[in-house]
Design a protein around this motif. Structure first.
Motif, PDB file in Angstrom:
ATOM      1  N   GLU A  86       0.822  -1.213   0.000  1.00 24.92           N
ATOM      2  CA  GLU A  86       0.000   0.000   0.000  1.00 24.92           C
ATOM      3  C   GLU A  86       0.858   1.266   0.000  1.00 24.92           C
ATOM      4  O   GLU A  86       0.613   2.195  -0.777  1.00 24.92           O
ATOM      5  CB  GLU A  86      -0.930   0.008   1.213  1.00 24.92           C
ATOM      6  N   THR A  87       1.875   1.308   0.828  1.00 26.00           N
ATOM      7  CA  THR A  87       2.705   2.505   0.915  1.00 26.00           C
ATOM      8  C   THR A  87       3.492   2.726  -0.370  1.00 26.00           C
ATOM      9  O   THR A  87       3.582   3.856  -0.867  1.00 26.00           O
ATOM     10  CB  THR A  87       3.659   2.424   2.120  1.00 26.00           C
ATOM     11  N   LEU A  88       4.052   1.665  -0.922  1.00 26.19           N
ATOM     12  CA  LEU A  88       4.788   1.805  -2.176  1.00 26.19           C
ATOM     13  C   LEU A  88       3.849   2.240  -3.299  1.00 26.19           C
ATOM     14  O   LEU A  88       4.200   3.093  -4.119  1.00 26.19           O
ATOM     15  CB  LEU A  88       5.510   0.504  -2.538  1.00 26.19           C
TER      16      LEU A  88
ATOM     17  N   LEU B  97       4.088   5.699  -5.390  1.00 28.83           N
ATOM     18  CA  LEU B  97       4.117   5.710  -6.853  1.00 28.83           C
ATOM     19  C   LEU B  97       3.061   6.653  -7.415  1.00 28.83           C
ATOM     20  O   LEU B  97       3.350   7.452  -8.309  1.00 28.83           O
ATOM     21  CB  LEU B  97       3.913   4.299  -7.395  1.00 28.83           C
ATOM     22  N   LEU B  98       1.852   6.581  -6.902  1.00 27.05           N
ATOM     23  CA  LEU B  98       0.796   7.463  -7.403  1.00 27.05           C
ATOM     24  C   LEU B  98       1.129   8.932  -7.177  1.00 27.05           C
ATOM     25  O   LEU B  98       0.944   9.766  -8.064  1.00 27.05           O
ATOM     26  CB  LEU B  98      -0.536   7.110  -6.746  1.00 27.05           C
ATOM     27  N   GLY B  99       1.645   9.257  -5.993  1.00 23.01           N
ATOM     28  CA  GLY B  99       2.027  10.637  -5.718  1.00 23.01           C
ATOM     29  C   GLY B  99       3.176  11.095  -6.594  1.00 23.01           C
ATOM     30  O   GLY B  99       3.184  12.228  -7.091  1.00 23.01           O
ATOM     31  N   PHE B 100       4.155  10.214  -6.801  1.00 26.89           N
ATOM     32  CA  PHE B 100       5.301  10.546  -7.648  1.00 26.89           C
ATOM     33  C   PHE B 100       4.846  10.777  -9.085  1.00 26.89           C
ATOM     34  O   PHE B 100       5.250  11.745  -9.727  1.00 26.89           O
ATOM     35  CB  PHE B 100       6.336   9.429  -7.560  1.00 26.89           C
ATOM     36  N   LEU B 101       3.973   9.910  -9.587  1.00 28.25           N
ATOM     37  CA  LEU B 101       3.450  10.078 -10.947  1.00 28.25           C
ATOM     38  C   LEU B 101       2.634  11.362 -11.084  1.00 28.25           C
ATOM     39  O   LEU B 101       2.732  12.052 -12.103  1.00 28.25           O
ATOM     40  CB  LEU B 101       2.606   8.873 -11.349  1.00 28.25           C
TER      41      LEU B 101
ATOM     42  N   ARG C 121      13.956   6.404 -10.781  1.00 32.02           N
ATOM     43  CA  ARG C 121      13.116   6.222  -9.595  1.00 32.02           C
ATOM     44  C   ARG C 121      11.927   5.321  -9.916  1.00 32.02           C
ATOM     45  O   ARG C 121      11.591   4.426  -9.146  1.00 32.02           O
ATOM     46  CB  ARG C 121      12.656   7.584  -9.083  1.00 32.02           C
ATOM     47  N   LEU C 122      11.312   5.521 -11.070  1.00 28.32           N
ATOM     48  CA  LEU C 122      10.193   4.664 -11.465  1.00 28.32           C
ATOM     49  C   LEU C 122      10.654   3.219 -11.656  1.00 28.32           C
ATOM     50  O   LEU C 122       9.948   2.283 -11.278  1.00 28.32           O
ATOM     51  CB  LEU C 122       9.541   5.198 -12.736  1.00 28.32           C
TER      52      LEU C 122
ATOM     53  N   LEU D 219      -1.704  -8.091 -11.504  1.00 26.50           N
ATOM     54  CA  LEU D 219      -2.469  -6.891 -11.736  1.00 26.50           C
ATOM     55  C   LEU D 219      -1.522  -5.822 -12.252  1.00 26.50           C
ATOM     56  O   LEU D 219      -0.354  -5.801 -11.894  1.00 26.50           O
ATOM     57  CB  LEU D 219      -3.120  -6.402 -10.436  1.00 26.50           C
ATOM     58  N   PRO D 220      -1.977  -4.918 -13.112  1.00 21.37           N
ATOM     59  CA  PRO D 220      -1.076  -3.874 -13.592  1.00 21.37           C
ATOM     60  C   PRO D 220      -0.601  -2.995 -12.453  1.00 21.37           C
ATOM     61  O   PRO D 220      -1.363  -2.688 -11.546  1.00 21.37           O
ATOM     62  CB  PRO D 220      -1.936  -3.070 -14.568  1.00 21.37           C
ATOM     63  N   ALA D 221       0.668  -2.617 -12.520  1.00 20.27           N
ATOM     64  CA  ALA D 221       1.239  -1.751 -11.488  1.00 20.27           C
ATOM     65  C   ALA D 221       0.942  -0.310 -11.790  1.00 20.27           C
ATOM     66  O   ALA D 221       0.712   0.072 -12.884  1.00 20.27           O
ATOM     67  CB  ALA D 221       2.743  -1.961 -11.408  1.00 20.27           C
TER      68      ALA D 221
END
Length: 94
Positions: free
Chosen positions: A38-40, A44-48, A74-75, A92-94
């Motif tokens: 969940e944290t990762l 990722l969502l915030g970074f994107l 980083r990605l 599932l897609p990342a």
């Protein structure tokens, strides 16, 4: 994963420079956040979101790890950590 991760993770098998660069980014993440699914994913969502806000886009496949910018590294590190920790095992897609 489909835009950048799969290709870059495959390259890591034969590119020690890329491995070293991705490992440095993964170390920063290991120190900064708990590495649970969940944290990762939230990271990722915030970074994107921030990358989109800045107008960043991954547009080509560089021939050398030095050609990857910090965002792409980083990605790739996030994709690598997700795979290594088994977070993608459900396919599932990342």
């Amino acid at each position: 994963m489909g835009e950048l991760g799969d290709t870059q993770l495959a390259r890591m098998g034969s590119d020690p420079g890329l491995v070293a660069a991705v490992d440095q980014h993964a170390a920063v993440l290991r120190d900064a956040i708990p590495l649970d699914r969940e944290t990762l994913g939230d990271y990722l969502l915030g970074f994107l979101d921030e990358l989109r806000h800045r107008g960043w886009a991954f547009t080509s496949e560089p021939s050398e790890p030095a050609d990857l910018d910090a965002a792409a590294l980083r990605l790739t590190a996030v994709c690598w950590l997700a795979r290594e920790r088994g977070f993608l095992s459900d396919e599932l897609p990342a």
